[in-house]
Design a protein around this motif. Structure first.
Motif: not given
Length: 360
Positions: A34-40, A67-71, A144-148
């Motif tokens: 289980r993981s929470l992804v934080f992207r800034d 590359a695949e999640l919102p900024e 969307g449906s995601g990426g690679r």
């Protein structure tokens, strides 16, 4: 990093229920970390269930997330290693390694994927106070449906469809179904979701035990019982442990197991437990823990003469995926009758049929 929801965060949890409840959003229960992804922007952090960062162990995911999640976002999900044969949890465990060179090697050999199932923040918006139905819609719109390497978990509000998933998806390595009330907000460390997991029984051979961490010479206590099943070659394979006992029962087991203690002249099937090569091939129980190198996993060998019935959820390779639970002694069974043939075989199912592109 400056996000409306900042790490560390304890993820929202689920409580176990025996059947699929009505009137919810249902999704597969992924068997990973289980993981929470934080992207800034270029800054990415992978949080874990215990609120410790896992970023250094999955460098390939960091690049994929950029590359695949919102900024700017905070996404809840599961890190998995997907193969054509299904999810590989043991390969995932190997990724938790102190050496960067080893991590980098495995990142190329067994790359991980991230399956997203909730959205906590997007841009400057904190979504944790919004109902799950809104968060799910926002997640679908955002990725969307995601990426690679980043994928969106499927959901349904059809309980019959969820029941089909529960039956069929186990064959791809998933271990049940999660039910989320459509109106729940994101509540950290609270069991407000529901999980429905597989439960089965097996008759196993008792072949040893470990002392409890609080055991002393004045008050010896059994910690866990080591379980075995005979494979097709007639060898006793270590399949897991039973360890959920009361303090009173741990003390009683000391006297109860004493007559089974293996002597120096006994030919114990796991006598080679100290051999590193044997561990690599058979996953014997006396190895050093990859999670804690100082943890003593040595055991007290017992003559494999007694059988116990245990409850388990599902298999990971040749072993029980989670801790098994003691049901009763089976003195009516012979140890040699405890083989893998008794175990229920789940329906074979491909990960790509659950999430397109996952697992090759």
């Amino acid at each position: 990093m400056k996000l409306p929801v900042m790490p560390p965060i304890a993820p929202m949890l689920a409580k176990a229920v025996p059947t699929i409840p009505p009137g919810a959003s249902y999704e597969p229960k992924w068997d990973g970390f289980r993981s929470l992804v934080f992207r800034d922007g270029d800054e990415v952090e992978l949080g874990s269930r215990n609120e410790r960062p896992m970023t250094r162990y999955f460098p390939e995911l960091v690049e994929a997330i950029r590359a695949e999640l919102p900024e700017r976002c905070v996404v809840d999900g599961e890190i998995v290693i997907a193969t054509p044969a299904g999810l590989d949890f043991e390969a995932l465990q190997q990724r938790i390694h102190p050496a960067k060179s080893r991590v980098d090697l495995l990142a190329g050999q067994t790359p991980a994927s991230f399956v997203a199932f909730d959205l906590l923040a997007l841009g400057d918006d904190d979504l944790t106070k919004r109902p799950f139905a809104e968060r799910r819609a926002a997640l679908e719109h955002a990725i969307g449906s995601g990426g690679r390497s980043v994928h969106l978990t499927p959901t349904t509000t059809d309980a019959d469809e969820a029941q089909r998933w529960f039956t069929e998806f186990e064959g791809a390595g998933l271990d049940g179904v999660i039910a989320k009330p459509l109106d729940i907000t994101y509540q950290q460390d609270k069991r407000v979701m529901f999980k429905i997991k597989h439960t089965r029984t097996a008759d196993c051979v008792l072949a040893g035990f470990r002392w409890h961490k609080t055991s002393t010479s004045d008050q010896p206590l059994v910690g866990s019982l080591l379980l075995g099943l005979y494979n097709d070659d007639g060898k006793l394979q270590h399949v897991g442990v039973v360890g959920a006992f009361t303090a009173k029962r741990r003390a009683e087991l000391v006297d109860e197991l004493e007559p089974l203690l293996a002597g120096q002249d006994d030919d114990h099937p796991w006598a080679e437990w100290a051999n590193a090569d044997a561990h690599a091939k058979q996953r014997l129980p006396g190895n050093v823990s990859r999670w804690n190198a100082t943890k003593d996993l040595s055991f007290v060998p017992l003559r494999p003469e007694r059988v116990l019935e245990v409850k388990y959820e599902h298999m990971e390779g040749t072993r029980f995926r989670h801790l098994a639970h003691f049901i009763r002694w089976r003195d009516d069974r012979t140890p040699r009758s405890c083989t893998y043939e008794q175990l229920e075989q789940p329906i074979t199912f491909q990960l790509g049929d659950i999430v397109p592109g996952l697992g090759g």
